[in-house]
Design a protein around this motif. Structure first.
Motif, PDB file in Angstrom:
ATOM      1  N   LYS A  90      13.645   6.303   2.331  1.00  0.00           N
ATOM      2  CA  LYS A  90      15.080   6.519   2.528  1.00  0.00           C
ATOM      3  C   LYS A  90      15.898   5.291   2.132  1.00  0.00           C
ATOM      4  CE  LYS A  90      14.599   9.956   6.208  1.00  0.00           C
ATOM      5  NZ  LYS A  90      14.870  10.289   7.629  1.00  0.00           N
ATOM      6  N   LYS A  91      15.332   4.109   2.342  1.00  0.00           N
ATOM      7  CA  LYS A  91      16.045   2.868   2.071  1.00  0.00           C
ATOM      8  C   LYS A  91      16.082   2.549   0.579  1.00  0.00           C
ATOM      9  CE  LYS A  91      14.000  -0.948   3.213  1.00  0.00           C
ATOM     10  NZ  LYS A  91      13.387  -2.033   4.025  1.00  0.00           N
ATOM     11  N   ASN A  92      15.041   2.991  -0.147  1.00  0.00           N
ATOM     12  CA  ASN A  92      14.918   2.647  -1.572  1.00  0.00           C
ATOM     13  C   ASN A  92      14.745   3.915  -2.418  1.00  0.00           C
ATOM     14  OD1 ASN A  92      14.712  -0.326  -1.055  1.00  0.00           O
ATOM     15  ND2 ASN A  92      12.788   0.276  -0.082  1.00  0.00           N
ATOM     16  N   PRO A  93      15.789   4.709  -2.554  1.00  0.00           N
ATOM     17  CA  PRO A  93      15.645   5.994  -3.268  1.00  0.00           C
ATOM     18  C   PRO A  93      15.300   5.845  -4.743  1.00  0.00           C
ATOM     19  CG  PRO A  93      17.961   5.504  -2.829  1.00  0.00           C
ATOM     20  CD  PRO A  93      17.153   4.496  -2.061  1.00  0.00           C
ATOM     21  N   ASP A  94      15.525   4.671  -5.325  1.00  0.00           N
ATOM     22  CA  ASP A  94      15.238   4.475  -6.749  1.00  0.00           C
ATOM     23  C   ASP A  94      13.787   4.084  -7.018  1.00  0.00           C
ATOM     24  OD1 ASP A  94      17.873   5.053  -7.391  1.00  0.00           O
ATOM     25  OD2 ASP A  94      18.508   2.954  -7.276  1.00  0.00           O
ATOM     26  N   ILE A  95      13.042   3.729  -5.962  1.00  0.00           N
ATOM     27  CA  ILE A  95      11.645   3.328  -6.132  1.00  0.00           C
ATOM     28  C   ILE A  95      10.758   4.545  -5.903  1.00  0.00           C
ATOM     29  CG2 ILE A  95       9.779   1.830  -5.323  1.00  0.00           C
ATOM     30  CD1 ILE A  95      11.906  -0.191  -4.490  1.00  0.00           C
ATOM     31  N   GLU A  96       9.924   4.870  -6.884  1.00  0.00           N
ATOM     32  CA  GLU A  96       9.107   6.082  -6.812  1.00  0.00           C
ATOM     33  C   GLU A  96       7.610   5.792  -6.752  1.00  0.00           C
ATOM     34  OE1 GLU A  96      10.768   9.614  -9.062  1.00  0.00           O
ATOM     35  OE2 GLU A  96      11.487   7.962 -10.322  1.00  0.00           O
ATOM     36  N   PHE A  97       7.240   4.523  -6.708  1.00  0.00           N
ATOM     37  CA  PHE A  97       5.823   4.151  -6.747  1.00  0.00           C
ATOM     38  C   PHE A  97       5.637   2.949  -5.818  1.00  0.00           C
ATOM     39  CE2 PHE A  97       2.109   3.975  -9.998  1.00  0.00           C
ATOM     40  CZ  PHE A  97       1.258   3.370  -9.086  1.00  0.00           C
ATOM     41  N   TYR A  98       4.807   3.121  -4.795  1.00  0.00           N
ATOM     42  CA  TYR A  98       4.476   2.057  -3.857  1.00  0.00           C
ATOM     43  C   TYR A  98       2.963   1.868  -3.811  1.00  0.00           C
ATOM     44  CZ  TYR A  98       9.139   2.398  -1.653  1.00  0.00           C
ATOM     45  OH  TYR A  98      10.482   2.392  -1.397  1.00  0.00           O
ATOM     46  N   TYR A  99       2.573   0.634  -3.600  1.00  0.00           N
ATOM     47  CA  TYR A  99       1.171   0.313  -3.338  1.00  0.00           C
ATOM     48  C   TYR A  99       1.153  -0.649  -2.163  1.00  0.00           C
ATOM     49  CZ  TYR A  99      -3.301  -2.184  -3.921  1.00  0.00           C
ATOM     50  OH  TYR A  99      -4.515  -2.783  -3.700  1.00  0.00           O
ATOM     51  N   PHE A 100       0.209  -0.462  -1.231  1.00  0.00           N
ATOM     52  CA  PHE A 100       0.199  -1.349  -0.074  1.00  0.00           C
ATOM     53  C   PHE A 100      -1.184  -1.908   0.226  1.00  0.00           C
ATOM     54  CE2 PHE A 100       0.702   3.114   1.299  1.00  0.00           C
ATOM     55  CZ  PHE A 100      -0.474   3.348   1.987  1.00  0.00           C
ATOM     56  N   ASN A 101      -1.168  -3.045   0.900  1.00  0.00           N
ATOM     57  CA  ASN A 101      -2.380  -3.763   1.270  1.00  0.00           C
ATOM     58  C   ASN A 101      -3.154  -2.980   2.333  1.00  0.00           C
ATOM     59  OD1 ASN A 101      -4.225  -5.850   1.229  1.00  0.00           O
ATOM     60  ND2 ASN A 101      -2.863  -7.370   2.125  1.00  0.00           N
ATOM     61  N   ARG A 102      -4.376  -3.401   2.606  1.00  0.00           N
ATOM     62  CA  ARG A 102      -5.218  -2.663   3.547  1.00  0.00           C
ATOM     63  C   ARG A 102      -6.274  -3.568   4.175  1.00  0.00           C
ATOM     64  NH1 ARG A 102      -6.500  -1.483  -1.716  1.00  0.00           N
ATOM     65  NH2 ARG A 102      -8.666  -1.566  -2.393  1.00  0.00           N
ATOM     66  N   LEU A 103      -6.869  -3.056   5.242  1.00  0.00           N
ATOM     67  CA  LEU A 103      -8.072  -3.638   5.805  1.00  0.00           C
ATOM     68  C   LEU A 103      -9.261  -2.846   5.284  1.00  0.00           C
ATOM     69  CD1 LEU A 103      -6.938  -4.066   9.537  1.00  0.00           C
ATOM     70  CD2 LEU A 103      -6.882  -5.770   7.719  1.00  0.00           C
ATOM     71  N   VAL A 104     -10.421  -3.475   5.245  1.00  0.00           N
ATOM     72  CA  VAL A 104     -11.625  -2.818   4.736  1.00  0.00           C
ATOM     73  C   VAL A 104     -12.732  -2.930   5.766  1.00  0.00           C
ATOM     74  CG1 VAL A 104     -13.344  -2.754   2.890  1.00  0.00           C
ATOM     75  CG2 VAL A 104     -10.987  -3.407   2.359  1.00  0.00           C
ATOM     76  N   GLY A 105     -13.363  -1.796   6.080  1.00  0.00           N
ATOM     77  CA  GLY A 105     -14.490  -1.773   7.011  1.00  0.00           C
ATOM     78  C   GLY A 105     -15.597  -0.893   6.472  1.00  0.00           C
TER      79      GLY A 105
END
Length: 325
Positions: free
Chosen positions: A112-127
């Motif tokens: 909702k805050k960034n309507p012009d951004i259509e692609f996100y990638y996010f960090n993660r934990l690994v187990g």
């Protein structure tokens, strides 16, 4: 009301893991149930997946399920799962991965805050496997620069995150990006067709990387696609690199893959995996070798697959998971 976000889960004979994943999602989707759906797509499952999901569907109206009776390859099944879902934005979520407790609210706020951004990638934990001690979880990208990093072009993003972004549960994208990307020929991107589609569909637009870990990647010893891993890693990734480079989306893509994502130890480990099914992978030796630049690496593509006993990989994998668990 139009769904803003779909958590779209393709699954194959993983009812035990899927139940844990659904448990992790339902409480945080409930406050956003008018805006978010959880769509599960069975790839002709033969276990009790239907019974598990049915139990949740009876309690939660935002869960939908399609029980497909035709089993498709990984890439085609992902396409079918996207088609089944209804959200304006989607995540193709792994049936064994675990969301952070605040993931849904965080993503809805960003959309909702960034309507012009259509692609996100996010960090993660690994187990690894079930019951992995919290202290043994690792942060995939442990260089915390700022809350978010905006990449103005795909090439710099892919160079920094090529391998990490192939983890589908950490990629949020708009349906518009997906639909534009379907014009790109990803037929040789074995196992990673979805990433080729997204990069092409997002051409000319930026990508937002969220530095804070927003999920747990749960690595399990038995994967439905495990026997196809060598083909994905040693053909799918370099083919995608080459094609993205041709489209101007990845500067010097094939060489970046060779230098940063085709490390010698990992290369040998993948070949060891291929050696567990010699009949399947002997015909691929020439193709594997073609993407390697040294004589030694080309030789190993044949030597390991033809000569190494399959039990070597199986034992090494058991040892790896026992140490990580």
């Amino acid at each position: 009301m139009e769904k803003i976000l779909s958590i779209a889960i393709p699954t194959l004979n993983r009812a035990h893991y899927l139940k844990f994943t659904l448990d992790s999602f339902v409480a945080q989707i409930e406050p956003y149930k008018e805006e978010v759906e959880l769509a599960v797509c069975s790839n002709a499952c033969e276990d009790n997946t239907f019974e598990v999901v049915k139990e949740y569907m009876e309690k939660y109206s935002f869960i939908r399920f399609i029980d497909c009776d035709v089993r498709l390859p990984l890439g085609d099944n992902f396409k079918r799962t996207v088609t089944f879902s209804k959200g304006k934005y989607l995540i193709l979520w792994g049936d064994d991965d675990i969301p952070a407790p605040f993931l849904i609210g965080y993503l809805i706020n960003n959309i909702k805050k960034n309507p012009d951004i259509e692609f996100y990638y996010f960090n993660r934990l690994v187990g690894y496997e079930d019951g992995c001690p919290i202290k043994s979880l690792t942060v995939y990208e442990n260089h915390y620069r700022q809350t978010s990093v905006f990449y103005k072009d795909s090439s710099s993003f892919i160079t920094d995150n090529f391998w990490g972004a192939t983890f589908m549960s950490a990629v949020l994208f708009s349906r518009a990006v997906w639909e534009r990307g379907l014009n790109f020929d990803t037929s040789s991107h074995y196992g990673f067709e979805f990433m080729g589609i997204l990069y092409y569909g997002n051409k000319g637009k930026g990508i937002m990387y969220e530095c804070f870990p927003l999920c747990i990647q749960r690595k399990v010893a038995k994967r439905a696609w495990g026997t196809d891993w060598p083909k994905y890693a040693l053909l799918g990734l370099p083919n995608m690199s080459k094609d993205l480079e041709r489209e101007g989306l990845f500067d010097d893509g094939l060489n970046v893959w060779r230098m940063r994502y085709n490390k010698f130890v990992l290369y040998c480990y993948i070949l060891m995996s291929a050696a567990t099914d010699k009949k399947k992978y002997k015909p691929y030796c020439k193709q594997f070798a073609a993407f390697q630049t040294s004589t030694v690496r080309k030789f190993l593509a044949y030597a390991i697959i033809y000569c190494m006993p399959g039990w070597v990989y199986n034992v090494s994998r058991k040892i790896l998971f026992s140490l990580k668990g």
